[in-house]
Design an enzyme around this catalytic site. Structure first.
Site, PDB file in Angstrom:
ATOM      1  N   HIS A 193      -1.989   0.174  16.957  1.00  9.60           N
ATOM      2  CA  HIS A 193      -1.215   1.055  15.145  1.00  9.60           C
ATOM      3  C   HIS A 193       0.291   0.520  15.769  1.00  9.60           C
ATOM      4  O   HIS A 193       0.801   1.331  15.095  1.00  9.60           O
ATOM      5  CB  HIS A 193      -1.929   1.956  14.406  1.00  9.60           C
ATOM      6  CG  HIS A 193      -2.441   1.963  13.601  1.00  9.60           C
ATOM      7  ND1 HIS A 193      -4.113   1.795  13.757  1.00  9.60           N
ATOM      8  CD2 HIS A 193      -2.080   2.965  11.933  1.00  9.60           C
ATOM      9  CE1 HIS A 193      -4.841   2.228  11.998  1.00  9.60           C
ATOM     10  NE2 HIS A 193      -3.747   2.817  11.200  1.00  9.60           N
ATOM     11  N   ASP A 247       0.419  -5.146  12.742  1.00 14.01           N
ATOM     12  CA  ASP A 247      -1.040  -5.082  13.605  1.00 14.01           C
ATOM     13  C   ASP A 247      -2.333  -5.312  12.232  1.00 14.01           C
ATOM     14  O   ASP A 247      -3.047  -5.914  12.318  1.00 14.01           O
ATOM     15  CB  ASP A 247      -2.044  -3.255  14.099  1.00 14.01           C
ATOM     16  CG  ASP A 247      -1.098  -3.076  14.936  1.00 14.01           C
ATOM     17  OD1 ASP A 247      -0.897  -2.514  15.897  1.00 14.01           O
ATOM     18  OD2 ASP A 247      -0.263  -2.272  14.241  1.00 14.01           O
ATOM     19  N   GLU A 279       0.697  -1.422  -0.072  1.00 18.31           N
ATOM     20  CA  GLU A 279       0.134  -0.141  -0.101  1.00 18.31           C
ATOM     21  C   GLU A 279       0.995   1.101  -0.501  1.00 18.31           C
ATOM     22  O   GLU A 279       1.862   1.281   0.407  1.00 18.31           O
ATOM     23  CB  GLU A 279      -1.010  -0.404   0.805  1.00 18.31           C
ATOM     24  CG  GLU A 279      -1.798  -1.361   1.207  1.00 18.31           C
ATOM     25  CD  GLU A 279      -2.448  -1.499   2.478  1.00 18.31           C
ATOM     26  OE1 GLU A 279      -2.008  -0.726   3.150  1.00 18.31           O
ATOM     27  OE2 GLU A 279      -3.127  -3.238   2.158  1.00 18.31           O
ATOM     28  N   GLU A 313      -4.343  -7.122   2.645  1.00 18.56           N
ATOM     29  CA  GLU A 313      -3.403  -7.096   3.261  1.00 18.56           C
ATOM     30  C   GLU A 313      -3.044  -8.979   2.774  1.00 18.56           C
ATOM     31  O   GLU A 313      -1.989  -9.638   2.701  1.00 18.56           O
ATOM     32  CB  GLU A 313      -3.314  -7.224   4.632  1.00 18.56           C
ATOM     33  CG  GLU A 313      -2.656  -5.351   4.949  1.00 18.56           C
ATOM     34  CD  GLU A 313      -3.541  -4.496   4.807  1.00 18.56           C
ATOM     35  OE1 GLU A 313      -5.175  -5.336   4.844  1.00 18.56           O
ATOM     36  OE2 GLU A 313      -4.225  -3.264   5.090  1.00 18.56           O
TER      37      GLU A 313
END
Ligand SMILES: Cc1ncc(C[n+]2csc(CCOP(=O)(O)OP(=O)(O)O)c2C)c(N)n1
Ligand SMILES: [Mg+2]
Length: 819
Positions: free
Chosen positions: A595, A553, A497, A528
């Protein structure tokens, strides 16, 4: 550049409606005369024999699973047998036109597809390469028992090879394609274009797009087919794989000469059931898998539903779809309707469906109807068909008998260490192909390279610490390693990404955008599972990848791809496949509970992954160089908090030239004699602060060891250090429970118990959420925590006043509460 579409409010806000094209359902309409022009009687006979071979293969499996005997031959098969009796026409139709260059990926129910693809490849290969393939494959281990006494043609020998190799693989025999380490649900044989099948439902849905990407990027011939079940379309990773495969950029932003859309067919082997559940009418709402294509792109993935009970209808669909793919119009979705007459597995009593339903499908059996069609149109006689069927059935039976014979087909001994030997390939491979790597500019012209040239690579400048802005940092170090390998390995691609814009989410890739064509560095969808899966498929097909997950995460979103796919294929292939994938995963901070987590322990727990976490520029460059030169999957953690840290340990600085740091070697960052502090990740810097206080206030010198790699790990330097100091504190920035440091502590107790003055102490993060940035000091280990823990549990520090509670009593209290 990435920003390529100008967004017009007038257009986006205008009134309109979305139009769909009709999606064809069982529209096959070719006459038998047309088919006779396309196919010779030999072809028809091949279709028939392939279907019959699959039926016999699986009938044997069914009988030995349910009765432990077939035609008087007893055998007990302990493993699974997900049979596809009833689905033969869809498998043979799928494979018939494919060449060895076309690669199929499959599911837990793929015996039929494996055999069909193998038979098809054998027919298309000349005898000489065919015999070479069989002789060279594992030094002839599969061929040897068959060659002696074989009277027929090379192709007949190859058919035996395929059946024997498949049976042996299912029965966990040495003579299996993968020495029995793959087994029924994972069997494959790449020389015939049969790529891994997958026990995880929909597993191939996210992997196969990576294989298609490999073909596109490296201009390789052939297409990729992902054969997955109807129920698998309820799996998120399948949707992510479809999304990855249908990105606009392949046709809109990539070099046209590459060929356009990804060359992939998602082929739904739609047998109407997912175990006992019914996707249509019960667990899903789309009614037709083909409908899903309409949601994906304006071409609707060229989706259609095909009658998978007629091999000719399936062949016809594949012919048309392969043509579309050749024109760059992929991806394609096929909804191949079939029916499994057999249960989900032989123990399935089919209580979820009626006998009448099964009987109706038995009446419509594709073998029966194909036989009738051939006879009715005088293409092949009933006698000829029956004779051909008997012949192939006899071959299948003979191969079964050979495969269960412990003399001819032994197992690897139970005390064998083969699995350990093939868990990692531990090779060094400069490049996966010999082509010249595609670069858009000379590195000397690259703005990032020029910027780095002015940076200071040593800890000190004129005797003083280097200001952050001037320091060659961890970002630069990773960039240099990547630039090096991109210049050598033409197959190397990077995706994730936000990889192409802004130099990647954390500016590591700044400069790569100018240097690399789109297809070597690109943005992936927020998928992902799609990203990690594509990396696996790309490597399985022969390339090297750097894939990125933006935050640790998000590993949960790619759990199957990391834990079950990336980690396992080298071992399940008995070492025949390699997995040169570097999965860059950054670990965050300041962004709270979802995160900021270090999940290194999760990957460390899974066999088959190398796990590194460098925290200095010197280590980052050397370890990334090793990871990129290797052939194993490396999960490469990076800490967002310290990307801009310069080198403070390596006095000679970070070399401009190429060097490697072997994965698995801990680094002694500072020598000392009173206590050993072991760290993993940025806790190194916390240890450094604590070590300073120990030295200045208490006159104790700490030996600091950064393990750098959790797996593999050479314990010798740790053992030596603890022997010297007798005391060890271990720290990291993962939550303490189950962290990597506990594994190391436990192993040190085993390895060096006698030398320990006190039990090893682990200080990790608190076993609770990562709170807001302002509250982080209550979560991440602080230097005082380390000092307090040393004071309470290892060595009382004179005059030390603890500011936190690190006592054993507190430890027990927290353990009792689970926090
Ligand atoms: C991710 C995952 N969930 C559940 C299972 C258990 N399971 C094995 S096969 C199967 C049904 C799959 O149905 P479908 O995809 O239609 O393939 P079919 O079995 O019909 O060939 C399930 C739920 C699994 N193997 N993997
Ligand atoms: Mg199904």
């Amino acid at each position: 550049m990435p920003k390529s579409i100008f967004l017009e409010p007038e257009m986006l806000l205008a009134k309109d409606c979305i139009r769909f094209q009709d999606i064809k359902v069982n529209a096959y309409s070719r006459t038998i005369e047309e088919e006779c022009e396309a196919f010779s009687p030999r072809d028809f006979l091949a279709i028939w024999q392939d279907m019959a071979a699959i039926r016999e293969f699986e009938t044997i499996l069914n009988e030995i699973k349910t009765k432990r005997v077939y035609k008087g031959i007893a055998y007990e098969h302990l493993g699974p047998a997900h049979l596809s009796i009833g689905q033969e026409a869809s498998a043979v139709g799928m494979a018939f036109l494919l060449t060895p260059d076309d690669h199929i990926y499959g599911s837990h129910r793929s015996h039929g597809e494996i055999l069909a693809k193998g038979f098809s490849a054998i027919r298309k290969m000349d005898d000489s390469p065919l015999i070479d393939t069989m002789r060279s494959y594992r030094d002839g281990a599969i061929l040897r028992p068959l060659e002696e006494g074989h009277q027929g043609s090379v192709k007949e020998l190859a058919a035996k090879f395929l059946i024997f190799g498949a049976f042996s693989e299912l029965f966990a025999k040495e003579t299996g394609f993968n020495r029995g380490l793959g087994g029924s649900m994972h069997a494959f044989f790449t020389p015939f274009g049969i790529y891994p099948n997958n026990a995880v439902v929909g597993g191939s849905g996210s992997i196969a797009p990576g294989a298609a990407l490999f073909k596109r990027v490296n201009r390789k011939p052939g297409i990729v087919v992902a054969n997955i079940g109807d129920a698998s379309f309820g799996c998120g990773p399948v949707w992510e794989g479809i999304t990855f495969a249908s990105m606009d950029q392949y046709r809109k932003l990539w070099d046209r000469n590459l060929g356009g859309g990804l060359p992939i067919i998602f082929n739904c082997m739609n047998n109407q059931y997912g175990m006992g559940g019914q996707p249509f009418g019960e667990t899903m709402g789309c009614q037709f898998i083909a409908r899903i294509g309409a949601a994906v792109n304006p071409e609707q993935m060229h989706a259609e539903r095909v009658n998978g009970y007629d091999p000719l209808a399936v062949i016809d669909a594949f012919r048309r779809k392969i043509q579309l793919i050749k024109e760059g119009k992929g991806p394609v979705l096929l909804d191949t309707v079939t029916y499994r007459i057999s249960g989900h597995s032989p123990s399935d009593a089919s209580s979820y469906r009626s006998k009448e339903e099964i009987e109706k499908w038995q009446k419509a059996d594709s073998l029966r109807s194909f036989r009738e069609k051939m006879a009715k149109h005088h293409i092949l006689s009933e006698g000829g068909l029956d004779e051909a069927r008997r012949a192939i059935e006899s071959t299948v039976f003979e191969m079964f008998k050979l495969a269960i014979d412990p003399e001819i087909a032994p197992r690897i001994p139970l005390d064998s260490s083969l699995i350990g030997q093939v868990t990692f390939s531990n090779d060094r491979l400069e490049k996966c192909d010999d082509r010249k790597p595609e670069l858009l500019q000379d590195w000397s012209q690259n703005p990032r390279v020029q910027q780095i040239r002015g940076k200071i690579r040593t800890p000190l400048l004129d005797g003083k610490p280097v200001p952050k802005k001037k320091a060659f940092n961890i970002r630069d170090a990773i960039f240099e390693a990547l630039a090096h390998r991109f210049s050598i390995d033409p197959t190397l691609v990077a995706f994730g990404e936000e990889n192409r814009d802004w130099g990647g989410a954390f500016a590591v890739y700044r400069g790569l955008t100018e240097a690399l064509p789109y297809h070597r560095l690109f943005n992936a969808p927020i998928s992902e599972a799609g990203i990690a899966g594509a990396a696996v498929g790309y490597a399985l097909d022969g390339g090297r990848v750097v894939a990125e997950l933006m935050y640790a995460d998000f590993m949960g979103r790619a759990g199957d791809e990391i834990f079950n796919q990336l980690s396992k294929w080298q071992a399940m292939s008995a070492g025949l496949l390699r997995m040169p994938v570097v999965l860059r995963i950054s670990i965050g901070a300041k962004y709270g509970a979802q995160h900021s987590q270090d999940w290194s322990a999760l990957v460390n727990h899974i066999p088959g992954l190398k796990v590194v976490y460098p925290v200095t520029p010197f280590d980052a460059k050397g370890l990334m160089n090793s990871a990129l030169a290797g052939t194993d999957p490396v999960v490469f953690f990076e800490s967002q908090r310290i990307y801009d840290y310069g080198e403070i340990f390596e006095e000679a600085g970070v070399p401009e030239s190429y060097y490697e740091i072997p994965i698995g070697e801990p680094s002694i960052k500072k020598t000392g004699k009173h206590i050993t502090i072991v760290s993993f990740g940025p806790a190194l810097y916390t240890s450094l602060a604590a070590a300073k206080i120990l030295e200045e206030k208490h006159g104790l010198s700490a030996e600091m060891i950064d393990i750098r790699s959790a797996n593999p790990l050479n314990y010798d330097p740790l053992v030596e250090s603890v022997k010297k100091t007798g005391k060890v504190l271990l720290t990291c920035e993962a939550v303490e429970r189950g962290c990597v440091m506990h594994t190391i502590a436990a192993n040190l107790v085993q390895l060096v118990f006698d030398a320990l003055d006190a039990p090893p102490v682990v200080v990790g993060c608190r076993n609770w959420i990562t709170p807001a940035a302002e509250l982080e000091p209550m979560f991440f280990p602080q230097p005082e925590w380390l000092l307090d823990a040393i004071h309470e549990r290892i060595l009382p520090l004179k005059g030390h006043q603890p500011s936190t509670n690190q006592t054993n009593g507190e430890l027990a209290r927290r353990l009792r509460l689970g926090v």
